[in-house]
Design a protein around this motif. Structure first.
Motif, mmCIF file in Angstrom:
data_model
loop_
_atom_site.group_PDB
_atom_site.id
_atom_site.type_symbol
_atom_site.label_atom_id
_atom_site.label_comp_id
_atom_site.label_asym_id
_atom_site.label_seq_id
_atom_site.Cartn_x
_atom_site.Cartn_y
_atom_site.Cartn_z
ATOM 1 N N GLU A 67 0.717 -1.128 0.036
ATOM 2 C CA GLU A 67 -0.079 0.024 0.017
ATOM 3 C C GLU A 67 0.948 1.187 0.092
ATOM 4 N N ALA A 68 1.874 1.118 0.671
ATOM 5 C CA ALA A 68 2.847 2.618 0.773
ATOM 6 C C ALA A 68 3.460 2.729 -0.513
ATOM 7 N N ASN A 71 0.755 4.006 -2.873
ATOM 8 C CA ASN A 71 0.431 5.553 -2.325
ATOM 9 C C ASN A 71 1.660 6.508 -3.026
ATOM 10 N N TRP A 74 1.009 6.978 -6.646
ATOM 11 C CA TRP A 74 -0.002 8.123 -6.518
ATOM 12 C C TRP A 74 0.396 9.512 -6.431
ATOM 13 N N GLY A 148 -1.785 10.230 10.532
ATOM 14 C CA GLY A 148 -1.136 9.905 9.381
ATOM 15 C C GLY A 148 -0.442 8.585 9.014
ATOM 16 N N TYR A 149 0.640 8.308 9.814
ATOM 17 C CA TYR A 149 1.276 7.326 9.638
ATOM 18 C C TYR A 149 0.555 5.966 9.690
ATOM 19 N N PHE A 151 -2.823 5.694 9.106
ATOM 20 C CA PHE A 151 -3.771 5.610 7.932
ATOM 21 C C PHE A 151 -3.553 5.938 6.515
ATOM 22 N N TYR A 152 -2.321 6.537 6.378
ATOM 23 C CA TYR A 152 -1.764 6.666 5.038
ATOM 24 C C TYR A 152 -0.076 6.217 4.926
ATOM 25 N N LEU A 154 3.321 5.608 3.459
ATOM 26 C CA LEU A 154 3.962 6.049 2.316
ATOM 27 C C LEU A 154 5.273 5.787 2.299
ATOM 28 N N MET A 193 4.495 10.369 5.527
ATOM 29 C CA MET A 193 3.524 11.254 5.615
ATOM 30 C C MET A 193 2.831 11.203 6.520
ATOM 31 N N ASP A 242 4.895 15.525 1.234
ATOM 32 C CA ASP A 242 5.019 15.256 2.666
ATOM 33 C C ASP A 242 5.269 16.462 3.553
ATOM 34 N N GLY A 245 1.918 17.857 4.203
ATOM 35 C CA GLY A 245 1.155 17.221 5.474
ATOM 36 C C GLY A 245 1.859 17.745 6.842
#
Length: 286
Positions: A67-68, A71, A74, A148-149, A151-152, A154, A193, A242, A245
């Motif tokens: 997932e990281a 992301n 993206w 943030g770490y 749920f997201y 990266l 992020m 980042d 963020g």
């Protein structure tokens, strides 16, 4: 003769204690929110425990590599869409100057902690009335970053698949960095992020600019987060988004402190106001 109106003592006796109790609660709450003289042993313990807790939670977040990486792809596409995907050029350009990139590697690994702790010590010694509120900004910023770490996840640019970024720590074997190399397993590599290098450095810069007296020191304060942004991009540890963020997290931190203390931390009195009888704050000069 007319009849006189008599207020029943029983009702009056009930009303007075209720108003006194409400006033006592308000005064206790006001004292709790008001600036207090920081205690050295407590601050050392609080900072040590807080950083340990932050590191524990940050590194306990599942790395979620797939997932990281998705992301990261993206983010990279968004930056290309905006026409601001400059990280690759900066990374390769600075990496070609060995002394510069090695210096940036050590900057990334060390100043993040050294400057932040130095500013905290300076606040404690020179601005005790503003210390607690300004420290709250830093703590609230760091706390929301953990969200943030989680749920997201990266990946940083240097770990992107096919990104062709240079992992400058690996290439130049910078000692002491947890970004990669022998120490990389001690730190979550997919917690990019938001960037707390930016969140913390901007906190330091704004604090120095707002409270320092010497103009050249205030200018250095503003330059510190700018240089930090250059470093995190050049070393391929972060995208510039980042940093955005990190700024959002810092804004949250200032909002929490302003709501709690009823003022921007830098506008509070420099010294802790003396207290009169009953703990009431007495007026003091800034």
């Amino acid at each position: 003769m007319g009849e006189s109106t008599v207020t029943p003592l029983e009702g009056r006796d009930q009303a007075v204690p209720q108003s006194v109790a409400a006033g006592d609660r308000e005064r206790r709450f006001a004292r709790f929110r008001s600036p207090r003289r920081p205690r050295l042993w407590f601050e050392i313990l609080l900072i040590a425990v807080s950083y340990w807790t932050y590191s524990l939670i940050r590194n306990a977040v599942p790395e979620q590599r797939s997932e990281a990486l998705r992301n990261a792809d993206w983010i990279w596409r968004v930056e290309h869409h905006l026409g601001l995907a400059f990280e690759h050029s900066v990374n390769h350009t600075v990496n070609s100057v060995t002394w510069l990139i090695v210096g940036m590697n050590y900057y990334y690994a060390t100043l993040h902690f050294i400057i932040t702790l130095t500013v905290l010590v300076w606040l404690y010694r020179s601005h005790p009335g503003r210390y607690a509120a300004t420290r709250l900004v830093l703590f609230a910023t760091t706390a929301v970053a953990l969200v943030g770490y989680y749920f997201y996840p990266l990946a940083p640019p240097r770990l992107m698949t096919g990104g062709h970024f240079v992992d400058t720590v690996m290439v130049h074997r910078t000692w002491g960095s947890m970004a990669s190399g022998d120490l990389k397993h001690m730190s979550n590599q997919y917690a990019a992020m938001p960037s707390m290098h930016i969140g913390w450095s901007l906190w330091c810069g704004l604090t120095i600019f707002a409270l320092a007296r010497l103009p050249w020191v205030r200018i250095l304060g503003l330059l510190y987060p700018v240089v930090t942004l250059t470093v995190i991009v050049a070393t391929a540890n972060h995208f510039w988004l980042d940093a955005v963020g990190g700024i959002i997290c810092l804004t949250f931190g200032f909002t929490v402190a302003a709501l709690w203390y009823g003022a921007v931390p830098y506008s509070l009195p420099r010294r802790v106001p003396p207290r009169g009888r009953g703990g009431a704050l007495l007026p003091t000069k800034a």
